[in-house]
Design a protein around this motif. Structure first.
Motif: not given
Length: 301
Positions: A64, A68, A70, A72, A106-108, A139
């Motif tokens: 990102n 950072e 991401q 997914r 990070v991940s959702n 998140m």
């Protein structure tokens, strides 16, 4: 036995995306193709192959920002859930994120996946946009650290890293990080993704810059150990390239190669310092860098 690999051929990529669709989109009635998004071409993709040579798990990571990453599309075949496959995927993608120079991942996460991410060391940060129109998500974030390396004098090493980023901003854009310091050896790494050319290999200029900063860093830390200070400048250097860098750029400088007249610096004189830096692609030696630096005395000496 499981094998972690990167899908590369058209056939492998087609199987990978089909597996992602079967696990993450088909159960909700979405058509094949909906598993893809605009980040596919800038992402690192990994699959896990089972003993029958079929995909049993997959995941993806992209940056990102320079700090950072991401994560997914984590998916595991129903037959292999709760058998550690998901943890293997997360660990693999975290390693890739570190190599890209990321400081956090990070991940959702869907609400049903939060216990899994928590067990992998992630913490809930905030609400995330819903998925597929109705699935609530959070998140989650994890700050990345490599616990398998030795960093002596962490304050000096942090100062060196900050000095690179503040005085040589391109080092941050290249993802150059101090990976290990043992007083006798310094190892740095760079992000291949941030330094890749049209051939899918690392720019020769980026390799040269990585080697130059590694030698610079060795002299910086050696001065710290000896209670000295000064301005380090590169006088002359030569590099010999043997193979392209295609995986993991690493630079290593050993104290045995350093020839520095630090007594000159103690006496307020310009100090000559020569050294060698070896460049590796993962474990393969790919280039040799020989340099002459000069350390200019400061008022503190």
């Amino acid at each position: 036995m499981y094998t972690v690999t990167t899908p590369k051929t058209e056939k492998e990529l087609a199987a990978y995306y089909h597996f992602r669709w079967l696990c993450l989109r088909e159960p909700w009635g979405y058509p094949e193709g909906s598993e893809k998004d605009e980040y596919e071409s800038v992402s690192e993709h990994r699959i896990i192959i089972g003993s029958d040579n079929k995909i049993i798990g997959c995941g993806r990571v992209h940056l990102n920002t320079s700090e950072e990453a991401q994560i997914r599309h984590i998916a595991v075949d129903n037959t292999y859930r709760r058998k550690g496959v998901g943890k293997i995927i997360i660990d693999t993608l975290e390693d890739v994120a570190r190599e890209m120079g990321a400081e956090r991942a990070v991940s959702n996460a869907r609400e049903s996946s939060i216990p899994f991410f928590s067990a992998c060391g992630f913490m809930i940060q905030e609400d995330a946009p819903t998925e597929l129109g109705s699935l609530k998500r959070k998140m989650v974030v994890k700050y990345l650290a490599d616990n398998h390396v030795l960093i002596l004098h962490p304050k000096w090493c942090a100062e060196l890293q900050n000095t690179w980023h503040e005085r040589i901003p391109i080092s941050e854009h290249m993802g150059i990080l101090l990976h290990q310091y043992t007083e006798r050896t310094i190892e740095t790494r760079a992000s291949l993704n941030k330094n890749i050319n049209l051939h899918g290999t690392m720019f020769a200029g980026s390799i040269y810059s990585l080697a130059t900063l590694t030698g610079w860093g060795m002299l910086f830390l050696q001065m710290k150990q000896k209670g000295l200070s000064g301005e380090i400048v590169l006088g002359d250097a030569n590099i010999h390239y043997h193979k392209p860098v295609t995986m993991k750029p690493r630079a290593v400088c050993d104290i045995e190669s350093v020839d520095a007249k630090f007594d000159f610096l103690r006496n307020g004189k310009k100090c000559p310092a020569s050294l060698n830096v070896n460049i590796f692609d993962n474990e393969d030696a790919v280039a040799e860098f020989t340099a002459q630096y000069w350390i200019l005395p400061s008022k503190q000496n």
